[in-house]
Scaffold this motif. Structure first.
Motif, PDB file in Angstrom:
ATOM      1  N   UNK A  57       1.939  11.508  -4.491  1.00 44.75           N
ATOM      2  CA  UNK A  57       2.799  11.677  -5.568  1.00 44.75           C
ATOM      3  C   UNK A  57       2.990   9.938  -6.366  1.00 44.75           C
ATOM      4  N   UNK A  58       3.017   9.356  -5.348  1.00 42.68           N
ATOM      5  CA  UNK A  58       3.441   7.724  -5.600  1.00 42.68           C
ATOM      6  C   UNK A  58       1.923   7.274  -6.366  1.00 42.68           C
ATOM      7  N   UNK A  59       0.917   7.666  -5.627  1.00 41.52           N
ATOM      8  CA  UNK A  59      -0.422   7.134  -6.187  1.00 41.52           C
ATOM      9  C   UNK A  59      -0.694   7.739  -7.456  1.00 41.52           C
TER      10      UNK A  59
ATOM     11  N   UNK B  43      23.122   9.350   7.907  1.00 45.39           N
ATOM     12  CA  UNK B  43      22.694   9.219   6.651  1.00 45.39           C
ATOM     13  C   UNK B  43      21.055   8.192   6.452  1.00 45.39           C
ATOM     14  N   UNK B  44      20.560   8.685   5.741  1.00 40.76           N
ATOM     15  CA  UNK B  44      19.425   7.901   5.544  1.00 40.76           C
ATOM     16  C   UNK B  44      18.637   8.075   4.309  1.00 40.76           C
ATOM     17  N   UNK B  45      17.799   7.122   4.254  1.00 35.29           N
ATOM     18  CA  UNK B  45      16.714   7.324   2.767  1.00 35.29           C
ATOM     19  C   UNK B  45      15.528   6.865   3.061  1.00 35.29           C
ATOM     20  N   UNK B  46      14.369   7.589   2.516  1.00 39.06           N
ATOM     21  CA  UNK B  46      13.117   7.442   2.656  1.00 39.06           C
ATOM     22  C   UNK B  46      12.785   7.022   1.394  1.00 39.06           C
ATOM     23  N   UNK B  47      12.241   5.582   1.114  1.00 36.91           N
ATOM     24  CA  UNK B  47      11.543   5.451  -0.176  1.00 36.91           C
ATOM     25  C   UNK B  47      10.216   5.170   0.114  1.00 36.91           C
ATOM     26  N   UNK B  48       9.197   5.746  -1.018  1.00 37.93           N
ATOM     27  CA  UNK B  48       7.797   5.120  -0.903  1.00 37.93           C
ATOM     28  C   UNK B  48       7.634   4.686  -2.171  1.00 37.93           C
TER      29      UNK B  48
END
Ligand SMILES: Cc1ncc(COP(=O)(O)O)c(C=O)c1O
Length: 337
Positions: free
Chosen positions: A104-106, A142-147
């Protein structure tokens, strides 16, 4: 398409349009959110800021000769992120979350995918951080995944060029049973001092040794090491080496070229026996090594100023697959429609 001087790009952050984010709260991951901000709003006591609960990945998307966009071995990066997350007791993203978000980021940053023929590519940086506020050292809840993505230039703009590296025993990169085999920020933080010493002395990189006997080769900067000798592709095996996806691919291509592949401890005494050697990773695919200098013994291993035959062949084949010029017979590429 964005109007950039693609050929002049280096490896620096450049803003693109969108990034993808997932949040882990109350024991579950959120759906993917697409975000146009480059910033993260975070508690000052977030676990990632204090205790290094941070890990990342790096992979590239290539615009091919046929116009198609290919992500290289994205599933392998997803699996490696999972193993890093388990090691740091961070919530583990699923492979599908990771792969879908990369695609999706691509797609969303299509105008930043460099044109074919410039040697440039779109680098993806998936980042997983523990975000809950802590004072004590404990696993993140708690966590965050960012791409996010950034266009980057070819590492060697005028073709492969052998680099000089130094063996430096002053600082270690990773300890046995530590975190050397996962991609966590702490490994890179601890390598900066030795890296800057190497640069001050005019070397491109540091060849790290094992930290118990200081006898076996571990990694070359942020890349794996390989040597070629007598029809063999030889690469170090150790519990504190990051399993490079490029190295994994080169082992397959080396075997295709008729080389016998050996993955085992490699002693520094073997350095004088290699006909060619190199560092391998996503950034450059292969950085051929022309010279290794041992700071302590003053030993110099000289491989000459020419690029070795096997290094050049493996580099060409891997790039041919990434740019869609050769058949992807191992199914390494994900075409992003
Ligand atoms: C320490 C280290 N070793 C090896 C590599 C090469 O891994 P890959 O081929 O998956 O990029 C990297 C990252 O590029 C790295 O940071």
């Amino acid at each position: 398409m964005e109007n950039l001087d693609w050929g002049a790009l280096g490896f620096d952050y450049r803003k693109t349009d969108f990034n993808a984010r997932f949040y882990y709260r109350d024991g579950k991951w959120s759906d993917m959110e697409i975000c146009d901000s480059e910033y993260i709003n975070m508690h000052m006591s977030a676990a990632c800021l204090h205790y290094g609960l941070e890990l990342f990945e790096g992979l590239k998307a290539f615009r091919g000769k046929d116009g198609k966009v290919r992500l290289f071995r994205v599933k392998d990066n997803a699996l490696r992120m999972q193993s890093s997350a388990r090691r740091l007791c961070l919530p583990v993203p699923t492979v599908d979350m990771f792969v879908d978000a990369c695609c999706e980021v691509v797609r969303r940053n299509e105008r930043f995918i460099p044109p074919y023929g410039t040697g440039a590519s779109l680098y993806l940086r998936p980042l997983l951080i523990g975000t809950n506020a802590v004072l004590g050292v404990k696993a993140a809840t708690e966590a965050m995944l960012v791409i996010f993505a950034s266009p980057v230039g070819a590492y060697f703009k005028e073709g492969l060029k052998p680099i000089s590296v130094i063996i430096d025993r002053e600082q270690d990169r990773a300890a046995p049973r530590g975190t050397g085999d996962v991609k966590v920020g702490g490994n890179y933080a601890s390598s900066i001092l030795s890296g800057s010493h190497a640069h001050e002395r005019g070397y491109s990189n540091v060849l790290y040794l094992d930290t118990v006997e200081r006898k076996f080769i571990e990694e070359c900067g942020a890349a794996n090491f390989f040597g070629i000798r007598d029809g063999k592709y030889i690469t170090p095996k150790s519990g504190s080496i990051l399993p490079s996806i490029t190295n994994k691919s080169l082992r397959v291509l080396a075997a295709d070229l008729g080389l016998e592949v050996e993955e085992r401890p490699v002693s520094i005494e073997e350095l004088s026996t290699f006909s060619e050697c190199g560092a391998c990773g996503t950034a450059a695919v292969i950085s051929p090594i022309g010279k290794i200098v041992d700071m302590q013994t003053d030993d110099v291993y000289d491989y000459g100023t020419e690029v070795g035959e096997y290094s050049q062949k493996m580099f060409n084949t891997l790039q041919d697959i990434q740019y869609g010029r050769a058949e992807d017979k191992y199914g390494w590429c994900t075409v992003v429609e």
